[in-house]
Every structure is written in structure tokens, then in C-alpha cells.
Design a protein around this motif. Structure first.
Motif, mmCIF file in Angstrom:
data_model
loop_
_atom_site.group_PDB
_atom_site.id
_atom_site.type_symbol
_atom_site.label_atom_id
_atom_site.label_comp_id
_atom_site.label_asym_id
_atom_site.label_seq_id
_atom_site.Cartn_x
_atom_site.Cartn_y
_atom_site.Cartn_z
ATOM 1 N N ARG A 2 37.200 31.937 47.088
ATOM 2 C CA ARG A 2 38.588 31.338 47.961
ATOM 3 C C ARG A 2 38.976 30.286 48.370
ATOM 4 O O ARG A 2 37.585 29.447 49.339
ATOM 5 N N GLY A 3 40.054 29.531 48.706
ATOM 6 C CA GLY A 3 40.563 28.924 48.518
ATOM 7 C C GLY A 3 41.766 27.085 48.572
ATOM 8 O O GLY A 3 42.302 28.400 47.637
ATOM 9 N N PRO A 4 41.498 26.007 48.781
ATOM 10 C CA PRO A 4 42.923 26.304 48.862
ATOM 11 C C PRO A 4 43.671 25.506 47.137
ATOM 12 O O PRO A 4 44.490 25.573 46.783
ATOM 13 N N TRP A 5 42.731 25.179 46.487
ATOM 14 C CA TRP A 5 42.494 25.181 45.374
ATOM 15 C C TRP A 5 42.626 26.469 43.819
ATOM 16 O O TRP A 5 44.032 26.859 43.583
ATOM 17 N N PHE A 6 42.542 27.456 44.591
ATOM 18 C CA PHE A 6 42.403 28.407 43.998
ATOM 19 C C PHE A 6 43.906 29.605 44.592
ATOM 20 O O PHE A 6 44.912 29.855 43.720
ATOM 21 N N THR A 7 44.568 28.954 45.751
ATOM 22 C CA THR A 7 45.395 29.483 46.523
ATOM 23 C C THR A 7 46.722 28.694 45.477
ATOM 24 O O THR A 7 47.702 29.110 45.566
ATOM 25 N N SER A 8 46.733 27.405 45.579
ATOM 26 C CA SER A 8 47.367 26.565 44.851
ATOM 27 C C SER A 8 48.224 26.623 43.458
ATOM 28 O O SER A 8 49.233 26.926 43.801
ATOM 29 N N VAL A 9 47.099 27.224 43.326
ATOM 30 C CA VAL A 9 47.067 27.751 41.746
ATOM 31 C C VAL A 9 48.535 28.996 41.798
ATOM 32 O O VAL A 9 48.689 28.737 41.174
ATOM 33 N N LEU A 10 47.781 29.601 42.071
ATOM 34 C CA LEU A 10 48.555 30.880 42.160
ATOM 35 C C LEU A 10 49.831 30.641 42.852
ATOM 36 O O LEU A 10 50.895 31.229 41.739
ATOM 37 N N ILE A 76 57.273 42.539 36.858
ATOM 38 C CA ILE A 76 55.970 43.509 36.731
ATOM 39 C C ILE A 76 55.029 42.758 36.543
ATOM 40 O O ILE A 76 54.150 43.244 36.719
ATOM 41 N N THR A 77 54.796 41.581 35.715
ATOM 42 C CA THR A 77 53.951 41.098 35.302
ATOM 43 C C THR A 77 53.015 40.052 36.122
ATOM 44 O O THR A 77 51.610 39.501 36.282
ATOM 45 N N LEU A 78 54.276 39.897 37.483
ATOM 46 C CA LEU A 78 53.197 39.021 38.663
ATOM 47 C C LEU A 78 52.868 39.811 39.565
ATOM 48 O O LEU A 78 51.897 39.028 40.404
ATOM 49 N N ILE A 79 52.771 41.149 39.279
ATOM 50 C CA ILE A 79 52.000 41.553 40.486
ATOM 51 C C ILE A 79 50.559 41.322 40.608
ATOM 52 O O ILE A 79 50.419 40.698 41.716
ATOM 53 N N PRO A 80 50.151 40.741 39.919
ATOM 54 C CA PRO A 80 48.826 40.091 39.713
ATOM 55 C C PRO A 80 48.795 38.977 40.343
ATOM 56 O O PRO A 80 47.183 39.070 40.953
ATOM 57 N N VAL A 81 49.705 38.074 39.894
ATOM 58 C CA VAL A 81 49.447 37.093 40.918
ATOM 59 C C VAL A 81 49.923 37.145 42.059
ATOM 60 O O VAL A 81 49.292 36.172 42.749
ATOM 61 N N LEU A 82 50.904 37.874 42.194
ATOM 62 C CA LEU A 82 50.921 38.008 43.751
ATOM 63 C C LEU A 82 49.710 38.762 44.370
ATOM 64 O O LEU A 82 49.647 38.226 45.946
ATOM 65 N N LEU A 83 49.342 39.637 43.827
ATOM 66 C CA LEU A 83 48.874 40.270 45.170
ATOM 67 C C LEU A 83 46.634 39.136 44.944
ATOM 68 O O LEU A 83 46.407 39.278 46.159
ATOM 69 N N MET A 164 50.755 19.410 49.291
ATOM 70 C CA MET A 164 50.174 20.014 49.017
ATOM 71 C C MET A 164 49.350 20.307 47.589
ATOM 72 O O MET A 164 48.281 20.439 47.505
ATOM 73 N N ALA A 165 50.218 22.172 47.378
ATOM 74 C CA ALA A 165 49.153 22.422 46.211
ATOM 75 C C ALA A 165 49.036 21.528 44.810
ATOM 76 O O ALA A 165 48.681 21.731 44.790
ATOM 77 N N LEU A 166 50.405 20.863 44.870
ATOM 78 C CA LEU A 166 50.268 19.695 43.569
ATOM 79 C C LEU A 166 49.174 18.601 43.926
ATOM 80 O O LEU A 166 48.420 18.822 42.723
ATOM 81 N N GLY A 202 40.968 33.197 35.200
ATOM 82 C CA GLY A 202 40.960 34.967 34.078
ATOM 83 C C GLY A 202 41.658 36.265 33.795
ATOM 84 O O GLY A 202 42.189 36.670 33.782
ATOM 85 N N LEU A 203 41.071 37.021 35.331
ATOM 86 C CA LEU A 203 40.647 38.205 35.693
ATOM 87 C C LEU A 203 42.491 38.766 36.112
ATOM 88 O O LEU A 203 42.914 39.206 34.986
ATOM 89 N N VAL A 204 42.830 37.513 36.963
ATOM 90 C CA VAL A 204 44.069 37.214 37.496
ATOM 91 C C VAL A 204 45.372 37.650 35.940
ATOM 92 O O VAL A 204 46.203 38.739 35.413
ATOM 93 N N GLY A 205 45.113 36.535 35.009
ATOM 94 C CA GLY A 205 46.046 35.992 34.330
ATOM 95 C C GLY A 205 45.772 37.368 33.238
ATOM 96 O O GLY A 205 46.776 38.061 32.256
#
Length: 398
Positions: A2-10, A76-83, A164-166, A202-205
């Protein structure tokens, strides 16, 4: 992990995906022609939120099938990304004290609208797709007003956080190099990692691909068996000329065999020059035309083109005094309950030569569940505007 990189990609994925969802949602709303008030208008207090509305076109004939299919399948496809995105920012959502200053308090309120609005829109959207209306009130105003609240908060958040995300995606920085607001996302004493950030992505995707693969088939004949998460998926419909999807059966709509029988049923057509009553035999004596058109519904499912045959709507308008450009039409069904038992169509929809009061489909009489003795079929219109079991058509001012 958990951190800014993971949050920013999502966040970047959601930036593009939610923008497409919002635009296709606005198009879906416009397709109902809600300015045909009060018949089609389910949100009479929309005010300036309806500034963009326009007369929905009839070309291309697959337009609503595309826009609504994208809207539902992408949502529906974006639900895992949102969660996953919400999981990644959980520490920030519950920081104490809840407000350190006025500016911080305003930011927290905007996050409440963003998170709450996002969850509300996704939950009500999924429930609507599943035809499961457990929430109070009508889906149309709830989803419409909720979308504007959520997207306003989303835009404000994107303006502040996208730069900031970029930067975070281009290069990971240590906790001490991060701005104070981003340090809250990094665990001060993390446990040993059990999965890498790329593995988590990869899990989220993979979850998103799974949802995509079990939903998108509802838009394609031959793939419906794969759409196990869609209300009309998981199995191909029965064969025969009427073997394609429906939402409501004649029994559900409360229409008896007696009242839709050819002996009892009469179509009332009203307009400038008066009123005419037509039996099905009378309609069969009028010029008949054919159109190849799909049915596409707000729940995201659609059919391939079906061959419809019947009387052009503009020819029915001519029977009651509109020999030139036909006007809007108000259509009423034998259906006794449920939404859109009455619907209105724009003049451009009436004028299109492919718009029919259909009597046949795929070479056979309409089945009871597909609207026998007569139904409306219009290119590019949402399924609920293609009224089944038509009883009356009033041309002119609504």
C-alpha cells in the motif's frame, strides 16, 4: 504494497474509465428524450443539469446498443479497480483528528462525496442491471442526481491529484520524500511483503477481466452463454422467430389473451384531423415495410438485428392529418403497471422510414411476449421506448 504508487496507478485507470462512464451515462439519459415532458421525464427537477439534452438521433441504428453496452460492461469491469483503490486509501479515510483545519475539513467533505457517491453509483447501477430494485424510490432520479454529485467531486479530486499521481507512477519515492498528505498511505512499520505491487495489480486486472468476460456476452448472439453475471445471460434464448431476449412477459404486464386477441383489440390513432380505430386486419391492408433493427435495453443487454415488418409510423400520422413532416407521438400500452407503459417519441423518430408499428418479426406474427398484436420499433431508441402491446397513438402536441 500500500502506498502512493499503487494508489496512483489505480487512480489513473479510474480517471479514464469513470469519465467514459459519465459521458455514456449522459448519452443514455438523453436517449430517453426526457424533454418530452411529462411523459418521458423521470427527473422533472433537473434544471440546469439537463443543459446538454438534444433530440436523440436514429442513425446509426446501433447507437444506443453501443453506448449503453459500453456503459454497463465498463461499469462492471471497473468494480475491482474501485474496490482496490478504496482499500489503498483506507488509512487516509480514517486519519485522526478528522479535521485539522478549515481547508482540511473541506477536503474531507469532498472525499465523503467522492467515496460515498462512487459506491452509490456503482451499487445502484449493478442492482439495476440485475433488475433488483431493493432501494427506495425510482432508479432514474437516484442514479441521475447521484452521478452529478459524484462526478463533481471526482473532477475536483482529479484536478488536485492527477499531477501528483503521474509523478508517483513515473518514479517511486521514499516516505520522507513524499508530501505529508501522501505519507498517510504508507505503513510506518510494514509487515514482510506477501505479494508485489505488480502482483496486486495483476490480481485486480484479473478480477476485472473475469467480470468483463462474464458480462460482455449479453451483447452478442452466440456468446450469451458466457454472460453468467447478466440477467439475460448464461443461456441462449429459445429458438424460432421469436427466440430473442425480453424483459417483461405479457403475463407479467397483466395482459390477458382475450384483450390482445385480434377480435377484441383495436388501435386508436388520434391527431389533427380526428381519431381512427384500426383492427389488425385494417393495419394489414395498409402498406407494409420491413426494417432490420436491434433491441437494446438500459440494463446493457441487446439483440442482433431482427427483421421487423409493419406499418410506418409516419404513415399512421398521415391517417390523422399529418401528410408532411410528422409530429411527436404519445404511445400508450395495454400494460397496466410498471415504468414506461406510456412513452413519447420525437418527430425525427416518427419520420424515420425504419420506424414501424411492427406486426411481424423474422417472418412470423409477433409472439405475446414480444408485443402481439402490435409494437413500436424505432432505430437507436432504448428498449423501453419500443412500446409493446400498443393500444393508442396520439400524434401532435403532448
Amino acid at each position: 504494497m500500500r502506498g502512493p504508487w499503487f494508489t496512483s496507478v489505480l487512480g489513473i485507470v479510474l480517471l479514464g474509465g469513470i469519465t467514459v462512464l459519465f459521458v455514456t451515462g449522459l448519452l443514455s439519459y438523453a436517449a430517453y428524450n426526457p424533454d418530452l415532458s411529462p411523459v418521458n421525464d423521470k427527473t422533472p427537477d433537473k434544471g440546469i443539469l439537463g443543459f446538454y439534452l438534444f433530440s436523440w438521433p436514429t442513425d446509426p441504428h446501433w447507437l444506443y446498443r453501443l453506448t449503453q453496452g459500453v456503459h454497463v460492461t465498463l461499469g462492471i469491469t471497473l468494480i475491482p479497480v474501485l474496490l482496490a483503490k478504496l482499500w489503498s486509501v483506507v488509512p487516509k479515510l480514517f486519519t485522526l483528528p478528522p479535521a485539522r483545519s478549515l481547508a482540511h475539513a473541506l477536503e474531507r467533505i469532498s472525499l465523503l462525496l467522492l467515496v460515498g457517491g462512487g459506491l452509490f453509483e456503482f451499487v445502484t447501477g449493478v442492482l439495476n442491471v440485475q433488475l433488483d430494485y431493493v432501494f427506495p424510490g425510482s432508479f432514474y432520479p437516484l442514479h441521475f442526481y447521484g452521478a452529478w454529485v459524484f462526478f463533481a467531486a471526482f473532477v475536483a479530486h482529479a484536478v488536485l491529484k492527477t499531477p501528483m499521481a503521474l509523478r508517483n507512477v513515473r518514479g517511486m519515492r521514499g516516505p520522507r520524500q513524499l508530501p505529508e498528505g501522501e505519507r498517510e498511505l504508507v505503513a510506518p512499520d510494514p509487515d514482510p511483503p506477501t505479494v508485489s505491487r505488480r502482483g496486486a495489480l495483476g490480481l485486480v486486472g484479473g478480477g476485472s477481466l473475469l467480470l468483463f468476460g462474464t458480462t460482455v456476452g449479453q451483447d452478442f448472439d452466440g456468446l450469451r452463454w458466457s454472460a453468467v453475471l447478466a440477467p439475460h445471460g448464461g443461456a441462449e434464448p429459445a429458438g424460432g422467430p421469436g427466440g430473442f431476449q425480453i424483459n417483461k412477459t405479457a403475463a407479467y404486464a397483466g395482459i390477458s389473451a382475450a384483450e390482445r386477441s385480434e377480435e377484441a383489440w383495436r388501435l386508436i390513432v388520434a391527431g389533427r384531423s380526428g381519431t381512427v380505430r384500426l383492427s389488425r386486419a385494417d393495419l394489414l391492408r395498409l402498406p407494409l415495410h420491413s426494417s432490420a433493427l436491434p433491441i437494446a435495453c438500459v440494463e446493457g443487454w441487446s439483440t442482433s438485428d431482427q427483421w421487423w415488418r409493419g406499418v410506418r409510423l409516419r404513415d399512421l400520422a398521415a391517417l390523422v392529418g399529418y401528410d408532411g413532416d410528422p409530429p411527436d407521438v404519445f404511445v400508450e400500452s395495454l400494460q397496466r403497471h410498471g415504468a414506461f407503459r406510456r412513452a413519447a417519441l420525437r418527430a425525427n423518430q416518427v419520420a424515420d422510414p425504419r420506424s414501424l408499428l411492427a406486426l411481424f418479426v423474422n417472418g412470423e406474427d409477433l409472439t405475446p411476449d414480444h408485443g402481439h398484436p402490435a409494437r413500436v420499433i424505432v432505430p437507436a431508441a432504448p428498449g423501453v421506448l419500443n412500446t409493446k402491446w400498443v393500444a393508442r397513438m396520439t400524434f401532435g402536441d403532448l
